[in-house]
Design a protein around this motif. Structure first.
Motif, PDB file in Angstrom:
ATOM      1  N   UNK A 113       7.806   0.945   6.457  1.00  0.00           N
ATOM      2  CA  UNK A 113       6.512   0.353   6.139  1.00  0.00           C
ATOM      3  C   UNK A 113       6.505  -1.109   6.595  1.00  0.00           C
ATOM      4  N   UNK A 114       5.455  -1.517   7.282  1.00  0.00           N
ATOM      5  CA  UNK A 114       5.339  -2.889   7.769  1.00  0.00           C
ATOM      6  C   UNK A 114       4.505  -3.701   6.791  1.00  0.00           C
ATOM      7  N   UNK A 115       5.021  -4.851   6.410  1.00  0.00           N
ATOM      8  CA  UNK A 115       4.332  -5.712   5.446  1.00  0.00           C
ATOM      9  C   UNK A 115       3.355  -6.640   6.162  1.00  0.00           C
ATOM     10  N   UNK A 116       2.077  -6.369   6.006  1.00  0.00           N
ATOM     11  CA  UNK A 116       1.023  -7.296   6.413  1.00  0.00           C
ATOM     12  C   UNK A 116       0.081  -7.526   5.247  1.00  0.00           C
ATOM     13  N   UNK A 117       0.644  -7.402   4.023  1.00  0.00           N
ATOM     14  CA  UNK A 117      -0.192  -7.537   2.846  1.00  0.00           C
ATOM     15  C   UNK A 117       0.232  -8.618   1.880  1.00  0.00           C
ATOM     16  N   UNK A 118       1.476  -9.095   1.971  1.00  0.00           N
ATOM     17  CA  UNK A 118       1.955 -10.061   0.984  1.00  0.00           C
ATOM     18  C   UNK A 118       1.209 -11.383   1.121  1.00  0.00           C
ATOM     19  N   UNK A 119       0.634 -11.906   0.019  1.00  0.00           N
ATOM     20  CA  UNK A 119      -0.122 -13.153   0.089  1.00  0.00           C
ATOM     21  C   UNK A 119       0.682 -14.391  -0.291  1.00  0.00           C
ATOM     22  N   UNK A 120       1.969 -14.229  -0.647  1.00  0.00           N
ATOM     23  CA  UNK A 120       2.752 -15.351  -1.153  1.00  0.00           C
ATOM     24  C   UNK A 120       2.801 -16.485  -0.137  1.00  0.00           C
TER      25      UNK A 120
ATOM     26  N   UNK B 126      -2.213   1.418   4.028  1.00  0.00           N
ATOM     27  CA  UNK B 126      -2.551   1.026   2.666  1.00  0.00           C
ATOM     28  C   UNK B 126      -3.332  -0.277   2.737  1.00  0.00           C
ATOM     29  N   UNK B 127      -4.444  -0.333   2.017  1.00  0.00           N
ATOM     30  CA  UNK B 127      -5.282  -1.532   2.030  1.00  0.00           C
ATOM     31  C   UNK B 127      -5.448  -2.050   0.606  1.00  0.00           C
ATOM     32  N   UNK B 128      -5.023  -3.288   0.389  1.00  0.00           N
ATOM     33  CA  UNK B 128      -5.289  -3.973  -0.876  1.00  0.00           C
ATOM     34  C   UNK B 128      -6.672  -4.596  -0.772  1.00  0.00           C
ATOM     35  N   UNK B 129      -7.494  -4.380  -1.790  1.00  0.00           N
ATOM     36  CA  UNK B 129      -8.889  -4.766  -1.726  1.00  0.00           C
ATOM     37  C   UNK B 129      -9.193  -6.237  -1.951  1.00  0.00           C
ATOM     38  N   UNK B 130      -8.321  -7.102  -1.459  1.00  0.00           N
ATOM     39  CA  UNK B 130      -8.563  -8.548  -1.509  1.00  0.00           C
ATOM     40  C   UNK B 130      -8.154  -9.171  -0.180  1.00  0.00           C
ATOM     41  N   UNK B 131      -8.689 -10.337   0.106  1.00  0.00           N
ATOM     42  CA  UNK B 131      -8.210 -11.099   1.250  1.00  0.00           C
ATOM     43  C   UNK B 131      -6.949 -11.849   0.861  1.00  0.00           C
TER      44      UNK B 131
END
Length: 354
Positions: free
Chosen positions: A95-102, A170-175
C-alpha cells in the motif's frame, strides 16, 4: 471483495495508523471482525530498515493474511526497493501512503503532500507496481480528497493511478489542509468510485454501525476503513458487521471478555516491544479502553507511574475485576473513540523523504 487475486473476508478494514496498528493490534482487530488490516507505514529509506522500529514493523510472525504493508517516501526508485524489501518479508499487498497529513511527513513532501506533485505521485506508483508485479503482489494506495479546499484532485489522480496498475484505492474524506479537523465529506469519495473500476474504500469519521451503513450508501464504496474509532474499541468491526447483516445492534461485549482481550493484547504487545518500551507504549491502548469507564481518568494517571509490565498487567486485571463486579457489559456507543488520537507523527516515516 478482492484486491487483485486476493479474496478478503469482508468489507471492514483497519486503517494504517503510525504508532497504533502494530501486529498485536492488527491481529486483535482481525479476530474481532475486521476482514483486512494495513500495517503502520514503513519508510523507504534503506538506512533505517535495520532500526528496531522498522524491524518491528516488518515482522509479521503469526499474522493472519493477507499481509498488507504501507510504504512511505518521495523517491520512485527507493519506493520500488522498499516494495521488494517488504515483499521479501512476507508482504502480500503493498500500500502506498499518499494520505498521511502529519507535518513531519508532509514537510518532506511525503504522504498526502505527494498529491501536490502529480507527476511524482504517478512516477512512484508506476515504479512500485513494476517492482511488485513479478511477485504477483497487488499494489493499493491511500490518499485524501486533495491538498486543500481549492486543490481537490482525488478524481483525476484516481484515474491516473488505476491506469498505472493500482488495484484498490482508499480515500479519506478530508484534504491534507484539514488534517483531522471538521467533518469528513463523502461526495468526493463517491466521485472517485464513479470514475474508476477498481475497488474504492471510504475512510473518515466512521464511528458507528449506522455511519458505516450511511457512508457505504452515500459513496457506493466497496468497503469502509476504520481508524480512530477502533482505538479502545476493536470490537467495532463485529458490531458493524452484525448491523449490516441483520439491521440490529449486537450487544456490547461483557466486561469479562474485554478484560481477557486486553490482557492478551498486552502480553502480545510486551512480547513485541520488550519490557522497557512495552510498558510505555501500552499506556495509550489502556487509556483508550478505560477513557469513559468509571474511574478511567484516575486509572490512566496511575498507569503513567507503572514501569513494569507485570505490574501493569496486574493493575489492568484488577481494574476490570472491580468493574465487572458492578457492570456486566461495556457501555454502548462510541464515546471512547471520540477523544482518540489520529495518525501519530512518525519520525522514521517522516524521514522517508530525500
Amino acid at each position: 471483495m478482492q484486491i487483485g487475486p486476493i479474496a478478503l473476508e469482508n468489507r471492514l478494514f483497519v486503517a494504517p495508523m503510525a504508532g497504533v496498528t502494530d501486529r498485536p493490534f492488527r491481529t486483535l482487530c482481525r479476530a474481532l471482525g475486521a476482514g483486512y488490516a494495513v500495517s503502520e507505514m514503513v519508510t523507504s529509506r534503506k538506512d533505517l530498515w535495520k532500526t528496531l522500529k522498522t524491524s518491528r514493523r516488518a515482522d509479521h510472525t503469526g499474522e493472519p493474511g493477507p499481509i498488507s504493508v504501507q510504504i512511505a517516501g518521495t523517491d520512485a526508485a527507493m519506493m520500488a526497493e522498499a516494495a521488494h524489501y517488504n515483499i521479501d518479508r512476507g508482504a502480500q499487498i503493498i500500500d502506498i501512503n499518499m494520505g498521511c497529513p502529519a507535518k513531519k511527513v508532509c514537510n518532506k513532501w511525503a504522504g498526502s503532500a505527494l498529491m501536490r506533485d502529480e507527476p511524482l505521485a504517478l512516477a512512484i506508483v508506476q515504479a512500485v507496481v513494476a517492482a511488485a508485479a513479478p511477485h504477483g503482489v497487488p499494489v493499493t494506495l491511500k490518499m485524501r480528497t486533495g491538498w486543500s479546499e481549492d486543490h481537490r484532485n482525488a478524481v483525476k489522480l484516481a484515474r491516473d493511478f488505476e491506469a498505472a496498475g493500482i488495484q484498490m484505492l482508499t480515500v479519506h474524506g478530508r484534504t491534507r489542509e484539514q488534517g483531522y479537523k471538521g467533518a469528513a465529506e463523502y461526495d468526493t469519495i463517491a466521485a472517485v468510485k464513479a470514475a474508476v473500476r477498481v475497488p474504492v474504500v471510504a475512510n473518515g469519521d466512521i464511528t458507528s454501525p449506522e455511519k458505516a451503513r450511511d457512508v457505504l450508501a452515500a459513496t457506493g464504496a466497496d468497503a469502509v476503513m476504520i481508524g480512530r474509532a477502533a482505538q479502545g474499541r476493536p470490537w467495532i468491526f463485529r458490531e458493524i458487521a452484525h448491523f449490516l447483516d441483520h439491521g440490529t445492534h449486537r450487544a456490547p461485549p461483557r466486561v469479562a471478555e474485554v478484560r481477557r482481550l486486553l490482557l492478551d493484547h498486552l502480553q502480545e504487545h510486551y512480547a513485541l516491544y520488550g519490557e522497557f518500551s512495552g510498558v510505555r507504549t501500552a499506556r495509550k491502548h489502556i487509556g483508550w479502553y478505560v477513557r469513559d469507564l468509571p474511574g478511567g481518568e484516575a486509572f490512566r494517571s496511575q498507569m503513567n507511574g507503572i514501569e513494569d509490565c507485570a505490574l501493569q498487567l496486574r493493575a489492568v486485571g484488577d481494574y476490570f475485576d472491580v468493574l465487572a463486579a458492578t457492570t456486566q457489559r461495556m457501555p454502548a456507543g462510541n464515546a471512547a473513540a471520540a477523544g482518540a488520537q489520529g495518525e501519530e507523527e512518525d519520525e522514521e516515516a517522516a524521514s522517508a523523504a530525500h
